[in-house]
Write a protein that holds these residues in place. Structure first.
Motif, PDB file in Angstrom:
ATOM      1  N   SER A   1       0.847  -1.199   0.000  1.00  0.00           N
ATOM      2  CA  SER A   1       0.000   0.000   0.000  1.00  0.00           C
ATOM      3  C   SER A   1       0.878   1.242   0.000  1.00  0.00           C
ATOM      4  O   SER A   1       1.867   1.313   0.728  1.00  0.00           O
ATOM      5  CB  SER A   1      -0.893   0.028   1.240  1.00  0.00           C
ATOM      6  OG  SER A   1      -1.749  -1.069   1.252  1.00  0.00           O
ATOM      7  N   PHE A   2       0.497   2.216  -0.818  1.00  0.00           N
ATOM      8  CA  PHE A   2       1.216   3.479  -0.917  1.00  0.00           C
ATOM      9  C   PHE A   2       0.252   4.614  -0.598  1.00  0.00           C
ATOM     10  O   PHE A   2      -0.902   4.588  -1.012  1.00  0.00           O
ATOM     11  CB  PHE A   2       1.770   3.684  -2.330  1.00  0.00           C
ATOM     12  CG  PHE A   2       2.771   2.653  -2.735  1.00  0.00           C
ATOM     13  CD1 PHE A   2       4.112   2.852  -2.500  1.00  0.00           C
ATOM     14  CD2 PHE A   2       2.370   1.485  -3.352  1.00  0.00           C
ATOM     15  CE1 PHE A   2       5.044   1.900  -2.870  1.00  0.00           C
ATOM     16  CE2 PHE A   2       3.288   0.527  -3.734  1.00  0.00           C
ATOM     17  CZ  PHE A   2       4.622   0.727  -3.488  1.00  0.00           C
ATOM     18  N   VAL A   3       0.754   5.612   0.131  1.00  0.00           N
ATOM     19  CA  VAL A   3      -0.052   6.780   0.467  1.00  0.00           C
ATOM     20  C   VAL A   3       0.704   8.016   0.000  1.00  0.00           C
ATOM     21  O   VAL A   3       1.865   8.217   0.357  1.00  0.00           O
ATOM     22  CB  VAL A   3      -0.310   6.865   1.992  1.00  0.00           C
ATOM     23  CG1 VAL A   3      -1.114   8.099   2.326  1.00  0.00           C
ATOM     24  CG2 VAL A   3      -1.006   5.611   2.492  1.00  0.00           C
ATOM     25  N   ASP A   4       0.040   8.836  -0.811  1.00  0.00           N
ATOM     26  CA  ASP A   4       0.638  10.093  -1.255  1.00  0.00           C
ATOM     27  C   ASP A   4       0.456  11.133  -0.165  1.00  0.00           C
ATOM     28  O   ASP A   4      -0.574  11.192   0.494  1.00  0.00           O
ATOM     29  CB  ASP A   4      -0.044  10.596  -2.528  1.00  0.00           C
ATOM     30  CG  ASP A   4       0.297   9.756  -3.733  1.00  0.00           C
ATOM     31  OD1 ASP A   4       1.382   9.155  -3.741  1.00  0.00           O
ATOM     32  OD2 ASP A   4      -0.518   9.711  -4.665  1.00  0.00           O
TER      33      ASP A   4
ATOM     34  N   THR B   1       1.240  15.385   0.557  1.00  0.00           N
ATOM     35  CA  THR B   1       1.679  16.664   0.010  1.00  0.00           C
ATOM     36  C   THR B   1       2.749  17.270   0.913  1.00  0.00           C
ATOM     37  O   THR B   1       2.980  16.800   2.033  1.00  0.00           O
ATOM     38  CB  THR B   1       0.503  17.649  -0.109  1.00  0.00           C
ATOM     39  OG1 THR B   1       0.011  17.936   1.201  1.00  0.00           O
ATOM     40  CG2 THR B   1      -0.617  17.072  -0.956  1.00  0.00           C
ATOM     41  N   THR B   2       3.377  18.332   0.447  1.00  0.00           N
ATOM     42  CA  THR B   2       4.406  18.981   1.253  1.00  0.00           C
ATOM     43  C   THR B   2       3.828  19.641   2.502  1.00  0.00           C
ATOM     44  O   THR B   2       4.536  19.865   3.471  1.00  0.00           O
ATOM     45  CB  THR B   2       5.154  20.047   0.425  1.00  0.00           C
ATOM     46  OG1 THR B   2       4.206  20.952  -0.140  1.00  0.00           O
ATOM     47  CG2 THR B   2       5.951  19.397  -0.684  1.00  0.00           C
ATOM     48  N   SER B   3       2.510  19.914   2.488  1.00  0.00           N
ATOM     49  CA  SER B   3       1.876  20.496   3.671  1.00  0.00           C
ATOM     50  C   SER B   3       1.440  19.427   4.680  1.00  0.00           C
ATOM     51  O   SER B   3       0.923  19.758   5.736  1.00  0.00           O
ATOM     52  CB  SER B   3       0.666  21.336   3.259  1.00  0.00           C
ATOM     53  OG  SER B   3      -0.316  20.516   2.664  1.00  0.00           O
ATOM     54  N   GLY B   4       1.642  18.155   4.331  1.00  0.00           N
ATOM     55  CA  GLY B   4       1.306  17.076   5.252  1.00  0.00           C
ATOM     56  C   GLY B   4      -0.045  16.433   4.996  1.00  0.00           C
ATOM     57  O   GLY B   4      -0.415  15.482   5.676  1.00  0.00           O
ATOM     58  N   GLU B   5      -0.783  16.931   4.016  1.00  0.00           N
ATOM     59  CA  GLU B   5      -2.089  16.352   3.692  1.00  0.00           C
ATOM     60  C   GLU B   5      -1.906  14.991   3.021  1.00  0.00           C
ATOM     61  O   GLU B   5      -1.098  14.838   2.118  1.00  0.00           O
ATOM     62  CB  GLU B   5      -2.836  17.290   2.749  1.00  0.00           C
ATOM     63  CG  GLU B   5      -4.179  16.770   2.297  1.00  0.00           C
ATOM     64  CD  GLU B   5      -4.824  17.685   1.272  1.00  0.00           C
ATOM     65  OE1 GLU B   5      -5.707  17.189   0.572  1.00  0.00           O
ATOM     66  OE2 GLU B   5      -4.425  18.859   1.163  1.00  0.00           O
ATOM     67  N   ARG B   6      -2.647  14.001   3.500  1.00  0.00           N
ATOM     68  CA  ARG B   6      -2.552  12.660   2.923  1.00  0.00           C
ATOM     69  C   ARG B   6      -3.674  12.434   1.929  1.00  0.00           C
ATOM     70  O   ARG B   6      -4.803  12.811   2.157  1.00  0.00           O
ATOM     71  CB  ARG B   6      -2.611  11.601   4.011  1.00  0.00           C
ATOM     72  CG  ARG B   6      -1.369  11.575   4.835  1.00  0.00           C
ATOM     73  CD  ARG B   6      -1.403  10.457   5.825  1.00  0.00           C
ATOM     74  NE  ARG B   6      -0.090  10.356   6.421  1.00  0.00           N
ATOM     75  CZ  ARG B   6       0.470   9.218   6.747  1.00  0.00           C
ATOM     76  NH1 ARG B   6      -0.179   8.105   6.588  1.00  0.00           N
ATOM     77  NH2 ARG B   6       1.673   9.206   7.264  1.00  0.00           N
ATOM     78  N   ARG B   7      -3.317  11.789   0.837  1.00  0.00           N
ATOM     79  CA  ARG B   7      -4.280  11.460  -0.216  1.00  0.00           C
ATOM     80  C   ARG B   7      -4.689  10.000  -0.073  1.00  0.00           C
ATOM     81  O   ARG B   7      -4.098   9.247   0.694  1.00  0.00           O
ATOM     82  CB  ARG B   7      -3.657  11.674  -1.596  1.00  0.00           C
ATOM     83  CG  ARG B   7      -3.046  13.042  -1.798  1.00  0.00           C
ATOM     84  CD  ARG B   7      -4.097  14.031  -2.216  1.00  0.00           C
ATOM     85  NE  ARG B   7      -3.529  15.374  -2.205  1.00  0.00           N
ATOM     86  CZ  ARG B   7      -3.629  16.201  -3.198  1.00  0.00           C
ATOM     87  NH1 ARG B   7      -4.242  15.850  -4.283  1.00  0.00           N
ATOM     88  NH2 ARG B   7      -3.129  17.405  -3.088  1.00  0.00           N
ATOM     89  N   GLU B   8      -5.665   9.616  -0.861  1.00  0.00           N
ATOM     90  CA  GLU B   8      -6.144   8.240  -0.859  1.00  0.00           C
ATOM     91  C   GLU B   8      -4.999   7.281  -1.221  1.00  0.00           C
ATOM     92  O   GLU B   8      -4.199   7.550  -2.099  1.00  0.00           O
ATOM     93  CB  GLU B   8      -7.262   8.111  -1.892  1.00  0.00           C
ATOM     94  CG  GLU B   8      -7.939   6.783  -1.912  1.00  0.00           C
ATOM     95  CD  GLU B   8      -9.083   6.766  -2.897  1.00  0.00           C
ATOM     96  OE1 GLU B   8      -9.286   5.717  -3.520  1.00  0.00           O
ATOM     97  OE2 GLU B   8      -9.759   7.793  -3.047  1.00  0.00           O
ATOM     98  N   SER B   9      -4.943   6.158  -0.533  1.00  0.00           N
ATOM     99  CA  SER B   9      -3.870   5.206  -0.797  1.00  0.00           C
ATOM    100  C   SER B   9      -4.200   4.358  -2.019  1.00  0.00           C
ATOM    101  O   SER B   9      -5.352   4.245  -2.428  1.00  0.00           O
ATOM    102  CB  SER B   9      -3.648   4.306   0.409  1.00  0.00           C
ATOM    103  OG  SER B   9      -4.779   3.510   0.642  1.00  0.00           O
ATOM    104  N   TRP B  10      -3.177   3.771  -2.601  1.00  0.00           N
ATOM    105  CA  TRP B  10      -3.372   2.847  -3.710  1.00  0.00           C
ATOM    106  C   TRP B  10      -2.565   1.599  -3.417  1.00  0.00           C
ATOM    107  O   TRP B  10      -1.625   1.616  -2.630  1.00  0.00           O
ATOM    108  CB  TRP B  10      -3.019   3.477  -5.047  1.00  0.00           C
ATOM    109  CG  TRP B  10      -1.583   3.879  -5.216  1.00  0.00           C
ATOM    110  CD1 TRP B  10      -0.995   5.006  -4.736  1.00  0.00           C
ATOM    111  CD2 TRP B  10      -0.563   3.148  -5.882  1.00  0.00           C
ATOM    112  NE1 TRP B  10       0.327   5.031  -5.075  1.00  0.00           N
ATOM    113  CE2 TRP B  10       0.625   3.901  -5.778  1.00  0.00           C
ATOM    114  CE3 TRP B  10      -0.524   1.944  -6.568  1.00  0.00           C
ATOM    115  CZ2 TRP B  10       1.822   3.478  -6.331  1.00  0.00           C
ATOM    116  CZ3 TRP B  10       0.676   1.529  -7.120  1.00  0.00           C
ATOM    117  CH2 TRP B  10       1.831   2.292  -7.001  1.00  0.00           C
TER     118      TRP B  10
END
Length: 58
Positions: free
Chosen positions: A5-8, A10-19
């Motif tokens: 599992s990978f989680v994106d 952002t530089t501000s620390g916000e996490r995106r949906e994992s793939w």
């Protein structure tokens, strides 16, 4: 088979949906992981946003 599992993030620390990526190989390079991810994202984009346009007959 291994499922990774990978989680994106952002530089501000916000996490995106994992793939997830299912790996059947015993060894795999980072380059191959990136290639597979790009292929998966392009395929998902094409299914979602590229819809057939009906031809106007003549």
């Amino acid at each position: 088979m291994v499922r990774v599992s990978f989680v994106d993030e952002t530089t501000s620390g916000e996490r995106r949906e994992s793939w997830h990526l299912e790996i059947f190989d015993e060894r795999i390079t980072l380059r191959e992981i990136i290639r597979r991810r790009v292929f998966q994202e392009v395929s998902e984009y094409n299914v979602t946003f590229l819809k057939p346009v009906p031809l106007v007959g003549g």
